[in-house]
Design a protein around this motif. Sequence first.
Motif, PDB file in Angstrom:
ATOM      1  N   ASN A  41       1.390  -1.379   0.332  1.00 26.42           N
ATOM      2  CA  ASN A  41       0.082  -0.573   0.116  1.00 26.42           C
ATOM      3  C   ASN A  41       0.943   1.461   0.220  1.00 26.42           C
ATOM      4  O   ASN A  41       0.361   1.640  -0.863  1.00 26.42           O
ATOM      5  CB  ASN A  41      -0.724  -0.584   1.309  1.00 26.42           C
ATOM      6  N   MET A  42       2.091   1.283   0.669  1.00 29.89           N
ATOM      7  CA  MET A  42       2.986   2.376   0.400  1.00 29.89           C
ATOM      8  C   MET A  42       3.539   2.796   0.035  1.00 29.89           C
ATOM      9  O   MET A  42       3.704   4.342  -0.773  1.00 29.89           O
ATOM     10  CB  MET A  42       3.891   2.711   2.054  1.00 29.89           C
ATOM     11  N   MET A  43       3.906   1.141  -0.894  1.00 27.79           N
ATOM     12  CA  MET A  43       5.005   1.645  -2.172  1.00 27.79           C
ATOM     13  C   MET A  43       3.937   2.472  -2.489  1.00 27.79           C
ATOM     14  O   MET A  43       4.033   3.427  -4.137  1.00 27.79           O
ATOM     15  CB  MET A  43       5.233   0.320  -2.943  1.00 27.79           C
ATOM     16  N   ARG A  44       2.420   2.170  -3.316  1.00 32.83           N
ATOM     17  CA  ARG A  44       1.805   2.576  -4.166  1.00 32.83           C
ATOM     18  C   ARG A  44       1.315   4.167  -3.875  1.00 32.83           C
ATOM     19  O   ARG A  44       1.196   4.913  -4.880  1.00 32.83           O
ATOM     20  CB  ARG A  44       0.162   2.115  -3.921  1.00 32.83           C
ATOM     21  N   GLU A  45       1.600   4.454  -2.722  1.00 31.59           N
ATOM     22  CA  GLU A  45       1.199   5.837  -2.333  1.00 31.59           C
ATOM     23  C   GLU A  45       1.921   6.796  -2.765  1.00 31.59           C
ATOM     24  O   GLU A  45       1.586   7.595  -3.304  1.00 31.59           O
ATOM     25  CB  GLU A  45       0.872   5.888  -0.459  1.00 31.59           C
ATOM     26  N   CYS A  47       3.978   6.691  -4.432  1.00 31.01           N
ATOM     27  CA  CYS A  47       4.624   7.035  -6.702  1.00 31.01           C
ATOM     28  C   CYS A  47       2.897   7.401  -6.952  1.00 31.01           C
ATOM     29  O   CYS A  47       3.375   8.360  -7.960  1.00 31.01           O
ATOM     30  CB  CYS A  47       4.621   4.961  -6.910  1.00 31.01           C
ATOM     31  N   ASN A  48       2.100   6.900  -6.492  1.00 26.25           N
ATOM     32  CA  ASN A  48       0.871   7.811  -6.929  1.00 26.25           C
ATOM     33  C   ASN A  48       0.445   8.817  -6.443  1.00 26.25           C
ATOM     34  O   ASN A  48      -0.662   9.582  -6.608  1.00 26.25           O
ATOM     35  CB  ASN A  48      -0.165   6.521  -7.462  1.00 26.25           C
ATOM     36  N   ASN A  49       0.266   9.118  -5.676  1.00 24.10           N
ATOM     37  CA  ASN A  49      -0.038   9.788  -4.368  1.00 24.10           C
ATOM     38  C   ASN A  49       0.685  11.604  -4.135  1.00 24.10           C
ATOM     39  O   ASN A  49       1.033  11.476  -3.035  1.00 24.10           O
ATOM     40  CB  ASN A  49      -1.310   9.206  -2.811  1.00 24.10           C
ATOM     41  N   PRO A  50      -0.087  11.991  -4.708  1.00 24.62           N
ATOM     42  CA  PRO A  50       1.024  13.257  -4.849  1.00 24.62           C
ATOM     43  C   PRO A  50       0.787  14.584  -3.303  1.00 24.62           C
ATOM     44  O   PRO A  50       1.728  15.061  -2.961  1.00 24.62           O
ATOM     45  CB  PRO A  50       0.382  14.362  -5.459  1.00 24.62           C
ATOM     46  N   ASN A  51      -0.141  13.931  -2.687  1.00 25.36           N
ATOM     47  CA  ASN A  51      -1.377  14.232  -1.193  1.00 25.36           C
ATOM     48  C   ASN A  51       0.447  13.602   0.171  1.00 25.36           C
ATOM     49  O   ASN A  51       0.760  13.338   1.322  1.00 25.36           O
ATOM     50  CB  ASN A  51      -2.127  13.941  -0.770  1.00 25.36           C
ATOM     51  N   GLN A  52       0.600  12.212  -0.547  1.00 23.46           N
ATOM     52  CA  GLN A  52       1.842  11.703   0.294  1.00 23.46           C
ATOM     53  C   GLN A  52       3.237  12.128   0.307  1.00 23.46           C
ATOM     54  O   GLN A  52       3.712  12.453  -0.384  1.00 23.46           O
ATOM     55  CB  GLN A  52       1.744  10.411  -0.459  1.00 23.46           C
ATOM     56  N   LEU A  53       3.327  12.345   2.006  1.00 22.02           N
ATOM     57  CA  LEU A  53       4.999  13.173   1.663  1.00 22.02           C
ATOM     58  C   LEU A  53       6.266  12.632   0.924  1.00 22.02           C
ATOM     59  O   LEU A  53       6.961  13.008   0.804  1.00 22.02           O
ATOM     60  CB  LEU A  53       5.868  13.108   3.040  1.00 22.02           C
ATOM     61  N   SER A  54       5.981  10.692   0.524  1.00 30.07           N
ATOM     62  CA  SER A  54       6.941  11.085   0.156  1.00 30.07           C
ATOM     63  C   SER A  54       7.250  10.663  -1.925  1.00 30.07           C
ATOM     64  O   SER A  54       8.310  10.633  -1.920  1.00 30.07           O
ATOM     65  CB  SER A  54       7.736   9.405   0.005  1.00 30.07           C
ATOM     66  N   GLY A  59       6.650   9.443  -7.250  1.00 33.03           N
ATOM     67  CA  GLY A  59       5.873   9.834  -7.876  1.00 33.03           C
ATOM     68  C   GLY A  59       5.813  10.943  -8.883  1.00 33.03           C
ATOM     69  O   GLY A  59       6.162  11.500 -10.497  1.00 33.03           O
ATOM     70  N   ASP A  60       6.418  12.032  -8.180  1.00 30.66           N
ATOM     71  CA  ASP A  60       7.265  13.064  -9.317  1.00 30.66           C
ATOM     72  C   ASP A  60       8.987  12.931  -9.991  1.00 30.66           C
ATOM     73  O   ASP A  60       8.953  14.019 -10.781  1.00 30.66           O
ATOM     74  CB  ASP A  60       7.876  14.315  -8.002  1.00 30.66           C
ATOM     75  N   HIS A  61       9.097  11.668  -9.624  1.00 32.10           N
ATOM     76  CA  HIS A  61      10.617  11.775  -9.846  1.00 32.10           C
ATOM     77  C   HIS A  61      10.595  10.466 -11.388  1.00 32.10           C
ATOM     78  O   HIS A  61      11.360  10.257 -11.631  1.00 32.10           O
ATOM     79  CB  HIS A  61      11.542  10.736  -9.690  1.00 32.10           C
ATOM     80  N   GLY A  62       8.723  10.082 -11.652  1.00 33.47           N
ATOM     81  CA  GLY A  62       9.087   9.064 -12.357  1.00 33.47           C
ATOM     82  C   GLY A  62       9.105   7.676 -11.607  1.00 33.47           C
ATOM     83  O   GLY A  62       8.488   6.860 -12.730  1.00 33.47           O
ATOM     84  N   ILE A  63       8.908   7.605 -10.642  1.00 33.90           N
ATOM     85  CA  ILE A  63       8.893   6.056 -10.451  1.00 33.90           C
ATOM     86  C   ILE A  63       7.403   5.662 -10.532  1.00 33.90           C
ATOM     87  O   ILE A  63       6.508   6.459  -9.617  1.00 33.90           O
ATOM     88  CB  ILE A  63       9.712   5.968  -9.078  1.00 33.90           C
ATOM     89  N   THR A  64       7.576   4.704 -10.666  1.00 37.72           N
ATOM     90  CA  THR A  64       6.204   4.242 -10.942  1.00 37.72           C
ATOM     91  C   THR A  64       5.947   2.929 -10.252  1.00 37.72           C
ATOM     92  O   THR A  64       7.007   2.305  -9.906  1.00 37.72           O
ATOM     93  CB  THR A  64       5.846   3.963 -12.785  1.00 37.72           C
TER      94      THR A  64
END
Length: 170
Positions: A41-45, A47-54, A59-64
């Motif tokens: 769940n945190m791996m997906r968050e 990479c996919n959730n702009p509201n997640q601190l990491s 996600g911003d660096h293109g990690i999917t």
Amino acid sequence: NVKSAHTKSCGCYHREYAANQIVNFNTTHGLAHSRFYNIWNMMRERCNNPNQLSYKIYGDHGITVDERWDIFENFRDDMRADYLLHVAKFGESQTSIDRINNNLGYSKENCRWATRKEQARNTNSNHLITFNGVTRCLSEWAEIHEIPSRRFAQRIRRGWDFERATNTLI
């Protein structure tokens, strides 16, 4: 308290039965409250959730995350057996998902289970040193040669070659 002859239970049975039905209805894998599920769940968050601190470093660096892993059961089928082996050897607190190549996303081919130490040695901010065709981070070379990593780092920063930095006693 049983109030009538028709009552077979004080209500505990019905509460327990209802709770089990809800769990069984909403859960297909039985791992929703496990550390393994939380890792997925945190791996997906991140990479996919702009509201997640990491998100800014993932996600911003293109990690999917591989689309196949959008479904938890696929992630479980790909990674659970190795996760359990790693946990048996190092413990749950020392088991986390690690991308082998930090420039690529999360997928079966690019992920492994790693200890905290291995995780720390697999970051883009590490100082990598190649000697005799083998590349390791500075702290790993220091550990192998039984030199305090701070001392080894100072020697390298001063321009010492690898052999001098690892073979000088003081």
